[in-house]
Write a protein that holds these residues in place. Structure first.
Motif, PDB file in Angstrom:
ATOM      1  N   GLY A 108      15.772  71.424  77.715  1.00 15.97           N
ATOM      2  CA  GLY A 108      16.558  70.666  78.681  1.00 15.97           C
ATOM      3  C   GLY A 108      16.283  69.176  78.692  1.00 15.97           C
ATOM      4  O   GLY A 108      16.810  68.455  79.525  1.00 15.97           O
ATOM      5  N   THR A 112      23.647  63.495  78.448  1.00 15.97           N
ATOM      6  CA  THR A 112      23.673  64.334  79.644  1.00 15.97           C
ATOM      7  C   THR A 112      25.098  64.348  80.195  1.00 15.97           C
ATOM      8  O   THR A 112      25.890  63.442  79.927  1.00 15.97           O
ATOM      9  CB  THR A 112      22.748  63.754  80.724  1.00 15.97           C
ATOM     10  OG1 THR A 112      23.209  62.437  81.041  1.00 15.97           O
ATOM     11  CG2 THR A 112      21.316  63.664  80.214  1.00 15.97           C
ATOM     12  N   GLN A 170      21.158  73.458  76.058  1.00 14.22           N
ATOM     13  CA  GLN A 170      20.528  73.933  77.285  1.00 14.22           C
ATOM     14  C   GLN A 170      20.428  72.826  78.323  1.00 14.22           C
ATOM     15  O   GLN A 170      20.383  71.659  77.989  1.00 14.22           O
ATOM     16  CB  GLN A 170      19.132  74.454  76.969  1.00 14.22           C
ATOM     17  CG  GLN A 170      19.150  75.945  76.683  1.00 14.22           C
ATOM     18  CD  GLN A 170      17.769  76.538  76.671  1.00 14.22           C
ATOM     19  OE1 GLN A 170      16.780  75.813  76.630  1.00 14.22           O
ATOM     20  NE2 GLN A 170      17.704  77.844  76.701  1.00 14.22           N
ATOM     21  N   GLY A 171      20.391  73.240  79.572  1.00 17.36           N
ATOM     22  CA  GLY A 171      20.280  72.280  80.655  1.00 17.36           C
ATOM     23  C   GLY A 171      21.600  71.558  80.831  1.00 17.36           C
ATOM     24  O   GLY A 171      22.658  72.152  80.627  1.00 17.36           O
ATOM     25  N   ASP A 172      21.546  70.298  81.199  1.00 17.84           N
ATOM     26  CA  ASP A 172      22.807  69.568  81.374  1.00 17.84           C
ATOM     27  C   ASP A 172      23.085  68.711  80.146  1.00 17.84           C
ATOM     28  O   ASP A 172      23.742  67.686  80.215  1.00 17.84           O
ATOM     29  CB  ASP A 172      22.754  68.707  82.642  1.00 17.84           C
ATOM     30  CG  ASP A 172      21.835  67.519  82.470  1.00 17.84           C
ATOM     31  OD1 ASP A 172      20.912  67.613  81.637  1.00 17.84           O
ATOM     32  OD2 ASP A 172      22.041  66.494  83.143  1.00 17.84           O
TER      33      ASP A 172
END
Lengths: 797, 337
Positions: free
Chosen positions: A586, B143, B169-171
């Motif tokens: 992330g 992002t 993954q994530g933003d």
């Protein structure tokens, strides 16, 4: 979206021709991507009446129609399944010419004479595809030329409507823009119908007012399903919609007319009858019109009757309540659903429909009833002969909330400031009002501007500036020469990019082509090169595009394989691009700019001397030259190992104390795995040490005018002693007069032991201030030899 | 003249004659030297002649000496001439031996090519730098915040559908446009901001005209007084430099979430227009997002697809060639620009 000119002209009277309309629309922000003319591209086609049909004796799928052509009754062989007695058809007589120059001649088809042809729409060039022969209205007289009997000529515009202009996804919407431009009124279509006071309205409960701001349900009884009239069929065909029957066609027609999606439920099938608009329960199931069972989530909005879901709001109706050929009573739905809801549902289910497309972009919340009424008018007017449908007067207009229409504070001076052109307030006001905005305030401004109900894309002064600008035309804004101001300070980014360009061009000069690869590759390929886990795309286009690259080499090696497979004699490719080094889940990875390079095949090839295959030292030489050209010192190479490189022919490279990368020969095992069929030399270098900073300007050092003396020596050394060790040891010795030392020969085998080799060195001696004497040189050289003998157990050969 | 002198002369004449004949007969350097030595060498034919000089009358000696010298010089000349002849012949032979077929191929290192997309990118960058834009840069793994939210494309915005996005993954995502560099530049710098950002962008879409990777160049100019007229001025100039001074340039309204008003710019092309870039005045919400006051500063942004421009310029028919790295393709762009 397709817009028919004939259809458009129903609502706006402008005398502009099609090309002018296309240009005006484009310049007001409704881009016309294409203009297609529909014309009668045939001759000799007439209205015919099929009097009787008999089977073809020689073919199961063919029939013989007896056709009244106006002045004769002729036999025509026809293969269309819908050919039947009583049909009014398009008959192409002998000598007729169809699109594409096809001429109708007397023909014998499986032994039967055919005197002409019954045409389908696509055979006449009236639509792209059609099933069966064209069915004409029964009231057309036999023998009438088809181009007179049918409204054939039309112009279809292909409009690229931007995501903010949902209001223009209809003929009335486009006509409204056109009317505003031309300063003429918009003509709203007829929407009256016979009503009955008998019957109760169907009650509507909106349980989710956030997602459904308005729901109008209106009942019409006594309908008869029949084909739509030809004018409607022609207009629907023009915009790419297949006519089906009056019921289906009318809801489609109003969708393309008002931009308001409608849904017709067969009233028989509605439990209650009642309508409940609510959020779906997670896991709830329903079967949509396309026969697919859908599993719903709490993000979906459903229309239910008293018992079960009957439609997926704004996306598609349910199979359980669809209209059928024997439908007589209909509940017509006209609603306003929240755009995001419809968007999420249609995306999740992969169900894109004309309805969802419009709801996603928002429909006009103030024309919900009117659109329904228009459809009811058409349903009643076009109902099957012998029926007299009536609309139940009482109906439900459930409106749990009013969709906000923002009022925007607007100063005409702001427009001038933003556009860079003085536009009088009166002209701005006229533009806004023509476009449907309600302007309040003093003549010179500031104003309170209320947006019209059909525009959901305007809520800032800047939006109104665009409205004014597009109305007056962007051409009115001046085009001054660019204002250029001297930059203060240097543009470090550009300076760096120039250095990268210099590196690229040097490589071009050495025969290397620049490659550009995708930044992603298959995990399997990546795994050959690096043990570390790469970042992965969650939705790659294919498995071989899943991993974000951590090296440029894998794709370049692949490029080399591709070229060799396609017969290239050699490969010289380089790439400049980023690799992505993970820094944790992330977290944005480190993006490192790299220079990758692959080299296979001949390093030189000439009819004189023949080819010489590339080897490690070609690559190393290139690297050293590259550093020199970029104003860097020579890099230092140290033997190294990488799983993907030859363990004996790999070096890490350091430049001015920084790690530059690695060069070497591709591991022969990997080369075999990748079916390369050639030795490949690879470099993977960080760009930053090469180009990160400007190289210092050269500093002149006097080269010495006194002659140099050279002495050669050959050292017999253990193989384990590296050339670099010998050379740096000489450097450390800092012997006077030594100008340079160069390896001029390496010898192995012969009388030498298997673990030995001989290194030939050429030492140049020079003094800056005098000519060296033989004694000077001999003394220095003697010390050098003694030193090497001691340091490396070297023997002089 | 005395008999003795006459005899000397006859002898010298004879020597000269002999020398002439010897010189004419040699065609190698060594023979020539040997022949010459037979006459003029230490043990040559002049030795006896000189010795005889002593037996002459004193009065005759000067005349005799003169005769001898004259003969010596003549013989020297004969051999010099012969040397010149031999040298010329050797040179002629060497030249003949050095005759080559100049039409045979030279020893080349055939030049490599700049990738056509890079070539166009370089040209665009040079032009825009000339117009006062500085080069800026941003990450390719972005992002959602920078790629969408800050650009006035919240999660619910239908415009997000216009751009099929690769997600991580994530933003995180692969940037779908170079526009996030606008945001980063404005966050880093107070106005005036005048930057361009060339770079790779990514969309999950692939066919004859779409590639999952392509290149854009973004431009942004924000200051207190940058107007739409400046937008038109800068972009018209830029496009005419790129496509030709006499090209028509057309500005028409369009929609981008991060500009208002928005513009699509067409260049006259053949019988019609070719869409080349999108632009607009920076949306007030975008300015507010980076902490600028839209009543105090304003400006324009533009973005342009480089790959399609390269395809048009070089007549490339399928976008997939651009990323195949086939040398039969690349080598066609190795010519100087």
């Amino acid at each position: 979206m397709k817009i028919s000119l004939n259809w458009l002209r129903r609502y706006v009277d402008v005398d502009w021709d099609a090309d002018t309309i296309a240009e005006r629309l484009t310049l007001v922000g409704l881009e016309v991507d294409g203009v297609h003319r529909i014309e009668a591209d045939f001759t000799g086609v007439r209205v015919g009446k099929v009097q009787a049909v008999r089977p073809h004796p020689g073919a199961d799928r063919l029939q013989i129609a007896q056709v009244d052509t106006g002045d004769d009754v002729l036999d025509v062989v026809c293969g269309a399944p819908n050919c039947r007695a009583g049909l009014t058809v398009a008959y192409a007589g002998l000598g007729a010419r169809l699109p594409g120059g096809f001429k109708i001649k007397k023909a014998k088809i499986r032994g039967e004479i055919s005197l002409g042809m019954l045409c389908s729409e696509d055979e006449l060039g009236l639509s792209e595809a059609s099933e069966g022969i064209l069915e004409l209205p029964g009231d057309l007289p036999a023998g009438q030329p088809l181009e007179q009997a049918l409204p054939i000529e039309d112009v279809v515009f292909d409009l690229g409507i931007t995501a903010n202009r949902g209001d223009c996804l209809s003929h009335l919407g486009v006509a409204r823009e056109l009317a505003a431009l031309a300063g003429v009124p918009l003509k709203w279509p007829e929407a009256s119908f016979p009503v009955t006071t008998e019957g109760e309205p169907v009650p509507v409960t909106v349980a989710d007012p956030t997602r459904c701001a308005r729901y109008v349900g209106r009942v019409v009884r006594g309908l008869g399903v029949a084909p739509s009239p030809l004018w409607m069929q022609r207009l629907l065909s023009a915009v790419g919609v297949r006519p089906i029957n009056n019921l289906v066609d009318v809801t489609n027609f109003v969708l393309f007319e008002y931009g308001q999606p409608l849904h017709a439920f067969d009233l028989r099938d509605l439990e209650g009858p009642a309508i409940v608009v609510r959020t779906a329960e997670a896991g709830e199931r329903m079967t949509t019109l396309d026969d697919v069972e859908r599993t719903l989530t709490a993000d979906d909005l459903v229309i239910c009757d008293a018992a079960r879901p009957v439609a997926l709001a704004g996306v598609m109706g349910g199979q359980n309540s669809e209209v059928k050929d024997d439908t007589t009573d209909v509940l017509l739905e006209s609603a306003w659903f929240e755009p995001t809801t419809v968007r999420l549902t249609s995306r999740r289910l992969g169900l894109r429909s004309e309805s969802s497309h419009r709801f996603e972009r928002s429909v006009d919340p103030e024309r919900t009833v009117e659109a329904a009424n228009r459809a009811l008018h058409l349903l009643c007017a076009l109902s099957a002969p012998g029926t007299s449908p009536q609309v139940v007067e009482a109906f439900t207009d459930a409106r749990p909330r009013v969709v906000a229409r923002p009022t925007v504070e607007y100063d005409p001076a702001h427009c001038t400031r933003l556009l860079g052109v003085e536009l009088p307030a009166a002209r701005q006001r006229e533009a806004l009002e023509r476009l449907g905005f309600a302007v309040q305030g003093a003549e010179a401004g500031p104003w309170s501007v209320q947006t019209p109900s059909w525009r959901n894309d305007v809520d800032e002064a800047a939006d109104l500036v665009e409205e004014v600008a597009r109305y007056v035309g962007y051409a009115i804004i001046p085009t001054p020469p660019p204002r250029v101001t001297a930059r203060t300070g240097t543009d470090a980014g550009y300076a760096r990019s120039r250095r990268v360009r210099r590196a690229r061009e040097l490589l071009n000069g050495r025969g290397f082509h620049q490659a550009l690869n995708y930044s992603f590759l298959g995990k399997a390929l990546q795994a050959h090169f690096a043990a570390e886990a790469p970042l992965e795309l969650l939705n790659p286009l294919s498995e071989d595009q899943r991993a974000l690259r951590m090296l440029l080499a894998p794709r370049l090696v692949e490029n080399a394989a591709h070229n060799l497979r396609h017969g290239a004699e050699g490969v010289r490719l380089f790439e400049v691009g980023r690799v992505f080094l993970p820094r944790g889940a992330g977290v944005q990875p480190a993006e490192v700019e790299r220079l990758g390079l692959v080299w296979a095949g001949p390093a030189a090839d000439h009819w004189q001397g023949g080819p010489r295959e590339v080897d490690f030292f070609d690559l190393k030489g290139l690297l050293v030259d590259l550093c020199a050209m970029l104003g860097r010192p020579a890099p230092t190479l140290t033997p190294a190992e990488r799983p993907w490189l030859h363990p004996g022919a790999t070096a890490t490279v350091r430049l001015e104390g920084a790690d530059l990368g690695v060069i070497g020969e591709l591991h022969p095992g990997l080369a075999r795995t990748l079916d390369l069929g050639a030795r490949l030399f690879v470099a993977e270098l960080d760009l930053e040490p090469l180009v990160g900073a400007a190289a210092p300007a050269p500093r002149f050092v006097d080269f010495g005018r006194f002659p140099a003396v050279t002495r050669d020596l050959a050292l017999r050394l253990p193989r384990t002693v590296l050339a670099a060790q010998v050379l740096s040891s000489i450097e450390e010795l800092a012997l006077g007069y030594v100008d340079s030392v160069r390896v001029f020969d390496v010898y192995e085998g012969g009388s030498l032991g298997a673990d030995e080799r001989s290194l030939g060195l050429r030492v140049t001696y020079r003094a800056p201030d005098r000519t060296l004497t033989d004694e000077d040189v001999s003394a220095a050289h003697g010390r050098l030899v003694d030193h090497l003998r001691d340091a490396f157990s070297a023997q002089l050969r | 003249m005395s008999d003795a002198l006459a005899a000397l002369r006859a002898r010298l004449d004879d020597l000269r004659e002999q020398a002439r004949s010897v010189a004419a007969g040699v065609d190698r350097d060594a023979d020539l030297n040997e022949g010459k030595a037979r006459f003029l060498g230490r043990k040559g034919a002049f030795g006896p002649v000189m010795r005889e000089l002593g037996s002459l009358d004193r009065a005759q000696r000067p005349a005799a000496g003169a005769l001898i010298n004259e003969a010596k010089q003549a013989i020297e000349a004969v051999f010099a001439e012969a040397r010149a002849r031999i040298e010329q012949k050797a040179l002629d032979a060497a030249l003949e031996a050095g005759r080559i077929d100049v039409t045979l191929p030279g020893r080349r290192s055939a030049p490599g090519a700049t990738h056509p997309v890079q070539a166009v990118l370089d040209e665009l960058v040079d032009l825009l730098v000339e117009l006062g834009f500085a080069l800026a840069d941003g990450p390719e793994v972005e992002t959602e915040h920078y790629n969408f939210d800050q650009l006035n494309m919240p999660a619910s915005h239908p415009a997000r559908d216009m751009q099929d996005t690769f997600y991580l993954q994530g933003d995180l995502l692969l940037r779908t446009q170079t526009s996030p560099v606008q945001i980063r530049a404005m966050e880093d710098t107070k106005p005036p901001v005048r930057i361009i950002a060339p770079g790779k962008v990514f969309r999950c879409d692939a066919d004859v005209t779409h590639s999952p990777t392509f290149h854009q160049i973004e431009g942004l100019w924000v200051d207190t007084d940058v107007t739409m007229a400046d937008l038109k001025g800068v972009l018209s100039y830029f496009l005419r430099r790129l496509f030709g001074a006499d090209r028509g340039v057309r500005f028409r309204p369009s929609f981008f979430p991060f500009t208002e008003p928005s513009v699509e710019v067409d260049v006259e092309f053949g019988d019609g227009w070719m869409e080349v870039l999108g632009a607009g005045m920076v949306h007030p919400r975008v300015l507010r997002n980076v902490g600028f006051d839209p009543t105090a500063v304003q400006g324009f942004a533009f973005g342009l697809g480089v790959d399609r421009l390269a395809m048009v310029r070089y007549g490339i028919t399928d976008i997939r060639y651009l990323f195949e790295n086939d040398q039969r393709f690349l080598t066609q762009f190795a010519r100087g620009r």
